[in-house]
Design a protein around this motif. Structure first.
Motif, short mmCIF file in Angstrom:
data_model
loop_
_atom_site.label_atom_id
_atom_site.label_comp_id
_atom_site.label_asym_id
_atom_site.label_seq_id
_atom_site.Cartn_x
_atom_site.Cartn_y
_atom_site.Cartn_z
N PHE A 156 0.88 -1.17 0.00
CA PHE A 156 0.00 0.00 0.00
C PHE A 156 0.92 1.22 0.00
O PHE A 156 1.71 1.40 0.92
CB PHE A 156 -0.88 -0.01 1.26
N VAL B 214 -1.66 -1.47 -3.92
CA VAL B 214 -2.72 -0.48 -3.73
C VAL B 214 -2.04 0.87 -3.90
O VAL B 214 -1.24 1.29 -3.06
CB VAL B 214 -3.36 -0.59 -2.33
N TYR C 106 -6.65 -7.56 -1.80
CA TYR C 106 -5.79 -6.45 -1.40
C TYR C 106 -5.94 -6.09 0.08
O TYR C 106 -5.37 -5.10 0.53
CB TYR C 106 -6.10 -5.22 -2.24
N ILE D 269 -2.40 -6.08 4.03
CA ILE D 269 -1.25 -5.30 3.56
C ILE D 269 0.03 -5.79 4.22
O ILE D 269 0.14 -5.83 5.45
CB ILE D 269 -1.46 -3.80 3.87
#
Length: 252
Positions: free
Chosen positions: A6, A30, A75, A78
């Motif tokens: 992320f 992400v 997703y 993380i």
């Protein structure tokens, strides 16, 4: 298993280069930022189903909470958070600074970083693994005229990173603070409000760091064995170093 990154501020500079480096290495990414068109272009330029574009302003704490809670299954967990979103505004002395610019730097560089970290950290601790990478700056340690609030925000990043390490001892979650020196990205263009000539003069006659250099550094620290934590990584181009002490002398 495929890991997930992320990264904030992924629409340009370090953030975009970091997103590309990890996606090309097979990670899910992400990629968050404020500019939808740039995020979509980034995702389209990388392997299919590799990048999730996420329009997000880290200054909006409620939006950050909603974004993290709404991450789709693939997703949602993380492995690495890269707190990259940040900016510098103005280069004048403190006594002539624009308070709105100071507040914008604090809201982004400090409060935004805190919000994203706080929202993603519990999942990492619960899983017993993860890595928080904060993009600081050499300005955290080495002051310069006009750096006032910007340098102070990066000093916060430095100390926050150290304290995270203390809090996370024994959890398996790692923390790294990466502190770049002079690097040519949109950074100076933002600082000088789109004045390309003034922004370019910052790098005149030098060979500064590139966004890809920092992306490579982020990839390196996050791919070390799980028992290895790179606490801080200060990076300068060879054309940059420290100067002598500044001394003001009357009549000179």
């Amino acid at each position: 298993m495929t890991k997930t990154l992320f990264v904030t501020g992924a629409t340009s500079g370090f953030g975009e280069a970091i997103a590309r480096r990890f996606a090309e290495a097979g990670w899910r990414v992400v990629a968050s930022g404020r500019r939808r068109e740039r995020l979509q272009a980034l995702a389209a330029s990388l392997p299919p189903d590799r990048v999730l574009p996420l329009v997000l302003d880290v200054r909006d704490r409620d939006a950050v909470a909603d974004a993290v809670a709404g991450l789709p299954g693939a997703y949602a967990e993380i492995d690495v958070l890269v707190n990259n979103a940040g900016l510098a505004l103005g280069l004048g002395p403190a006594q002539r600074a624009d308070l709105d610019e100071w507040e914008q730097m604090v809201d982004t560089n400090v409060k935004g970083l805190m919000s994203v970290t706080r929202m993603l950290l519990p999942g990492m601790v619960e899983r017993g693994c993860g890595h928080v990478v904060n993009l600081g700056s050499v300005a955290a340690s080495w002051p310069y005229p006009g750096g006032n609030c910007y340098g102070a925000t990066k000093a916060f990043v430095q100390q926050f990173s150290r304290n995270l390490r203390s809090d996370l001892l024994g959890t398996g979650v790692r923390v790294t603070n990466i502190e770049p020196g002079m690097a040519e990205t949109e950074f100076s263009l933002v600082r000088f409000k789109g004045d390309a000539e003034q922004a370019g003069s910052v790098y005149s006659g030098t060979r500064p760091l590139l966004a890809e250099d920092i992306a490579e550094a982020v990839h390196w620290v996050t791919t070390q064995p799980s028992h290895v934590n790179i606490n801080v990584l200060e990076i300068m181009p060879t054309d940059q170093a420290w100067g002598p002490f500044a001394v003001h002398r009357e009549g000179r």
